[in-house]
Scaffold this motif. Structure first.
Motif: not given
Length: 179
Positions: A29, A68, A72, A74-76, A78, A154, A175
């Motif tokens: 995160k 997703y 999101q 970039d978070f996906k 990670r 998120y 998160a």
């Protein structure tokens, strides 16, 4: 759909968990919180304590599908990297092969016996997306007894009423960076 996620009323759901190191989770995160370095269990659900037998796939522990909003992404990425580091196969709609119907490929992955869980990265953008909401509703109506459902909040926002109701018995992962 034959062999899919159809409900079986005699299936009993037993809690299982995915163990996550808080430091690694915070890295996903983008949070730097060195005070929390212990392991934490994140409850999900599975049809049996041992889980169903699964054919071996790319990863030894099974596949986790990530649903997703592209906002999101970039978070996906990670989350996918974290799951891969724990020997799970992470798959998302971003891996849909060109020229093919994305929803057909998504359904194939979700209903495949190697898929053990689905992570929903919940955000206001997710809830505004017809495709994301269709995925969520389909899984909650057809696969809840077979797949681990892992909702990740998120951001802070109001879940739509029907979604809130469907997730009433599921634990969330928050998160959000700590302030």
């Amino acid at each position: 759909m034959g062999g899919g996620c159809s409900r079986a009323s005699e299936t009993k759901v037993h809690p299982t968990s995915i163990t996550i190191d808080i430091e690694e989770y915070n890295k996903l995160k983008g949070v730097n919180n060195s005070e929390q370095k212990h392991a934490k269990d994140l409850p999900t659900t599975s049809p049996s304590p041992e889980g169903p037998e699964r054919p071996s796939g790319k990863a030894g522990r099974g596949r986790v599908v990530i649903s997703y909003s592209t906002k999101q992404n970039d978070f996906k990425d990670r989350v996918a990297a974290f799951l891969t580091s724990k020997n799970y196969e992470a798959w998302s709609g971003g891996e849909v092969q060109g020229g093919a119907n994305g929803m057909t490929q998504w359904l194939k992955k979700v209903t495949d016996t190697n898929t053990i869980a689905i992570v929903f990265i919940l955000s206001s953008a997710f809830c505004r997306s017809p495709a994301c909401m269709m995925e969520f509703q389909w899984v909650m109506q057809n696969c809840q007894d077979r797949l681990g459902i892992i909702p990740v909040m998120y951001e802070t926002f109001m879940l739509p009423g029907e979604m809130s109701f469907m997730l009433a018995t599921v634990n969330f992962i928050i998160a959000q960076p700590q302030v």
